[in-house]
Design a protein around this motif. Structure first.
Motif, PDB file in Angstrom:
ATOM      1  N   CYS A   1       0.790  -1.132   0.053  1.00  0.00           N
ATOM      2  CA  CYS A   1       0.003  -0.198  -0.012  1.00  0.00           C
ATOM      3  C   CYS A   1       0.913   1.317  -0.070  1.00  0.00           C
ATOM      4  N   HIS A   2       0.487   2.129  -0.967  1.00  0.00           N
ATOM      5  CA  HIS A   2       1.012   3.689  -0.937  1.00  0.00           C
ATOM      6  C   HIS A   2       0.203   4.496  -0.548  1.00  0.00           C
ATOM      7  N   GLY A   3       0.679   5.347   0.410  1.00  0.00           N
ATOM      8  CA  GLY A   3      -0.286   6.355   1.062  1.00  0.00           C
ATOM      9  C   GLY A   3       0.447   7.847   0.393  1.00  0.00           C
ATOM     10  N   VAL A   4      -0.394   8.753  -0.061  1.00  0.00           N
ATOM     11  CA  VAL A   4      -0.251   9.939  -0.500  1.00  0.00           C
ATOM     12  C   VAL A   4      -0.962  10.976   0.398  1.00  0.00           C
ATOM     13  N   ASP A   5      -0.535  12.030   0.603  1.00  0.00           N
ATOM     14  CA  ASP A   5      -1.380  13.037   1.692  1.00  0.00           C
ATOM     15  C   ASP A   5      -0.530  14.132   1.454  1.00  0.00           C
ATOM     16  N   VAL A   6      -1.213  15.625   1.700  1.00  0.00           N
ATOM     17  CA  VAL A   6      -0.590  16.747   1.386  1.00  0.00           C
ATOM     18  C   VAL A   6      -0.408  17.370   2.857  1.00  0.00           C
TER      19      VAL A   6
ATOM     20  N   ARG B   1       5.779  -2.944   3.433  1.00  0.00           N
ATOM     21  CA  ARG B   1       4.741  -2.968   2.447  1.00  0.00           C
ATOM     22  C   ARG B   1       4.050  -1.517   2.315  1.00  0.00           C
ATOM     23  N   ILE B   2       4.522  -0.584   3.257  1.00  0.00           N
ATOM     24  CA  ILE B   2       3.967   0.702   3.139  1.00  0.00           C
ATOM     25  C   ILE B   2       5.062   1.786   2.507  1.00  0.00           C
ATOM     26  N   THR B   3       4.672   2.666   1.505  1.00  0.00           N
ATOM     27  CA  THR B   3       5.327   3.568   0.992  1.00  0.00           C
ATOM     28  C   THR B   3       4.380   4.892   1.380  1.00  0.00           C
ATOM     29  N   ILE B   4       5.154   5.993   1.815  1.00  0.00           N
ATOM     30  CA  ILE B   4       4.232   7.296   2.410  1.00  0.00           C
ATOM     31  C   ILE B   4       4.881   8.383   1.482  1.00  0.00           C
ATOM     32  N   THR B   5       4.100   9.130   0.711  1.00  0.00           N
ATOM     33  CA  THR B   5       4.307  10.346  -0.098  1.00  0.00           C
ATOM     34  C   THR B   5       3.889  11.602   0.548  1.00  0.00           C
ATOM     35  N   HIS B   6       4.529  12.540   0.701  1.00  0.00           N
ATOM     36  CA  HIS B   6       3.764  13.717   1.123  1.00  0.00           C
ATOM     37  C   HIS B   6       3.716  14.548  -0.290  1.00  0.00           C
ATOM     38  N   ALA B   7       2.418  14.666  -0.874  1.00  0.00           N
ATOM     39  CA  ALA B   7       2.359  15.430  -1.914  1.00  0.00           C
ATOM     40  C   ALA B   7       0.722  15.818  -1.960  1.00  0.00           C
ATOM     41  N   ASP B   8       0.679  16.762  -3.013  1.00  0.00           N
ATOM     42  CA  ASP B   8      -0.925  17.025  -3.401  1.00  0.00           C
ATOM     43  C   ASP B   8      -1.148  16.167  -4.500  1.00  0.00           C
TER      44      ASP B   8
ATOM     45  N   ARG C   1      -3.493  16.114  -6.475  1.00  0.00           N
ATOM     46  CA  ARG C   1      -4.006  16.698  -7.847  1.00  0.00           C
ATOM     47  C   ARG C   1      -2.956  16.597  -8.956  1.00  0.00           C
ATOM     48  N   THR C   2      -1.703  16.911  -8.443  1.00  0.00           N
ATOM     49  CA  THR C   2      -0.448  16.892  -9.375  1.00  0.00           C
ATOM     50  C   THR C   2       0.688  15.992  -9.163  1.00  0.00           C
ATOM     51  N   ALA C   3       0.443  15.285  -8.117  1.00  0.00           N
ATOM     52  CA  ALA C   3       1.662  14.193  -8.009  1.00  0.00           C
ATOM     53  C   ALA C   3       2.140  13.248  -8.909  1.00  0.00           C
ATOM     54  N   ALA C   4       3.074  12.722  -9.350  1.00  0.00           N
ATOM     55  CA  ALA C   4       3.431  11.846 -10.423  1.00  0.00           C
ATOM     56  C   ALA C   4       4.499  10.982  -9.406  1.00  0.00           C
ATOM     57  N   LEU C   5       3.551   9.579  -9.211  1.00  0.00           N
ATOM     58  CA  LEU C   5       4.326   8.520  -8.524  1.00  0.00           C
ATOM     59  C   LEU C   5       5.268   7.755  -9.315  1.00  0.00           C
ATOM     60  N   ASP C   6       5.210   7.711 -10.689  1.00  0.00           N
ATOM     61  CA  ASP C   6       5.722   6.938 -11.624  1.00  0.00           C
ATOM     62  C   ASP C   6       5.728   5.590 -11.276  1.00  0.00           C
ATOM     63  N   ARG C   7       4.312   5.164 -11.146  1.00  0.00           N
ATOM     64  CA  ARG C   7       4.160   3.709 -11.077  1.00  0.00           C
ATOM     65  C   ARG C   7       2.469   3.645 -11.375  1.00  0.00           C
ATOM     66  N   ARG C   8       1.824   2.373 -11.398  1.00  0.00           N
ATOM     67  CA  ARG C   8       0.462   2.439 -11.451  1.00  0.00           C
ATOM     68  C   ARG C   8      -0.037   1.368 -10.384  1.00  0.00           C
TER      69      ARG C   8
ATOM     70  N   LEU D   1      -9.166  13.609 -10.490  1.00  0.00           N
ATOM     71  CA  LEU D   1      -9.618  12.417 -11.291  1.00  0.00           C
ATOM     72  C   LEU D   1      -8.570  12.010 -12.116  1.00  0.00           C
ATOM     73  N   ARG D   2      -8.404  13.164 -13.049  1.00  0.00           N
ATOM     74  CA  ARG D   2      -7.251  12.738 -14.021  1.00  0.00           C
ATOM     75  C   ARG D   2      -5.927  12.263 -13.462  1.00  0.00           C
ATOM     76  N   ASN D   3      -5.668  12.645 -12.420  1.00  0.00           N
ATOM     77  CA  ASN D   3      -4.555  11.857 -11.710  1.00  0.00           C
ATOM     78  C   ASN D   3      -4.824  10.624 -11.307  1.00  0.00           C
ATOM     79  N   VAL D   4      -5.741  10.248 -10.789  1.00  0.00           N
ATOM     80  CA  VAL D   4      -6.222   8.823 -10.505  1.00  0.00           C
ATOM     81  C   VAL D   4      -6.062   8.001 -11.815  1.00  0.00           C
ATOM     82  N   HIS D   5      -6.688   8.623 -12.841  1.00  0.00           N
ATOM     83  CA  HIS D   5      -6.540   7.855 -14.181  1.00  0.00           C
ATOM     84  C   HIS D   5      -5.033   7.689 -14.616  1.00  0.00           C
ATOM     85  N   ARG D   6      -4.206   8.406 -14.286  1.00  0.00           N
ATOM     86  CA  ARG D   6      -2.844   8.307 -14.602  1.00  0.00           C
ATOM     87  C   ARG D   6      -2.195   7.304 -13.755  1.00  0.00           C
TER      88      ARG D   6
END
Ligand SMILES: C[S@@+](CC[C@H](N)C(=O)[O-])C[C@H]1O[C@@H](n2cnc3c(N)ncnc32)[C@H](O)[C@@H]1O
Length: 269
Positions: free
Chosen positions: A67-72, A94-101, A103-110, A134-139
């Motif tokens: 599980c990868h968690g992202v939060d601003v 099993r956990i990765t945490i990213t501090h980011a928005d 709406r625009t973050a690019a995590l480089d994986r799907r 939503l667009r970033n979810v799609h990406r």
């Protein structure tokens, strides 16, 4: 129109963070098992967009799913890091945490599954922000991957009466300190814009009733109708698989407390 700055949101979650896990365990006890169930059905990897203090991400990792968690909010993520430090190495790994928005973050994986639990979508007031999210979810979704989020169904009678007056919606004794913590919530609604200013005040009292601390925060939030959510998802090329009305997976209807939407990128991709 540009994306909305997040300074108000960050200030709000600074107030929320110390109380979040205990308050939400009381108010919304069924979120975690619902999202854990979805993660187990897909097998992961899972992205929790707007993971907050990690209460759902940690459960998913305990179930042996990546599980990868992202939060601003740095304040919410500080709690997540603290909690994770006392988990076994198998869960931490099993956990990765990213501090980011997100709406625009690019995590480089799907991911096979992206979840946005706990009314995260209510943070987005304008269509520009909703669509960027939503667009970033799609990406970040695998082809055929699943996206699930919840947002409450607006209850206009309650909004007009109960919440506009303000209510004490949490009253609990804190584990460890024995302090009494009361949360007072009031919502000022702007029906024409489908938005509301949420004011919250936390009062902490010791066993003798003396106030130890008091803090107030406010934030503007948005509510959604089913029709506009369906339009937004279609606009951003999602197909709806399920539209539930509660965390027990009951179909959505007029009396449902929630709108829980499971969708997938459209086939036409
Ligand atoms: C009510 S909390 C839900 C936390 C968690 N998903 C849960 O269910 O316990 C909403 C979270 O969404 C986060 N959030 C709101 N907008 C965000 C954005 N643009 N990018 C990343 N996180 C965001 C907030 O910081 C907050 O931690």
């Amino acid at each position: 129109m540009g994306l909305k700055p997040l300074s108000e949101l960050e200030a709000f979650y600074e107030g929320v963070a110390p109380h979040y896990d205990a308050d939400y365990a009381l108010l919304f006890p069924r979120w975690t098992s619902f999202y854990l169930g979805l993660a187990q059905e897909t097998g992961g990897p899972v992205l929790e967009a707007g993971c907050g203090t990690g209460r759902i991400s940690i459960e998913i990792a305990r179930a042996e799913i990546e599980c990868h968690g992202v939060d601003v909010s740095a304040h919410m993520l500080d709690r997540f890091h603290q909690k994770l430090a006392s988990e076994p190495e198998s869960v931490r790994r099993r956990i990765t945490i990213t501090h980011a928005d997100f709406r625009t973050a690019a995590l480089d994986r799907r991911f096979a599954l992206i979840i946005a639990p706990g009314n995260v979508m209510n943070s987005f007031i304008d269509r520009t922000d909703q669509r960027a999210w939503l667009r970033n979810v799609h990406r970040h979704l695998d082809r055929g991957g699943l996206f699930c989020f919840d947002t409450f169904q607006p209850d206009y009678v309650r909004m007009l009466n109960e919440f506009s007056q303000g209510i004490f919606d949490v009253d609990r004794i804190e584990e460890g300190t024995g302090h009494r913590i009361r949360r007072w919530t009031r919502c000022h609604h702007e029906f024409e814009f489908q938005r509301f200013l949420v004011e919250m005040r936390w009062t902490v009292q010791d066993a003798g009733g003396t106030i130890v601390s008091e803090q107030s925060k406010a934030i503007m939030q948005r509510w959604y109708t089913q029709a506009e959510l369906l339009n937004l998802l279609e606009l951003e090329r999602f197909e709806v698989r399920n539209y539930w009305g509660d965390f027990d997976r009951m179909p959505f209807g007029p009396a449902s407390p929630e709108q829980i939407v499971l969708s997938t990128p459209s086939e036409a991709e």
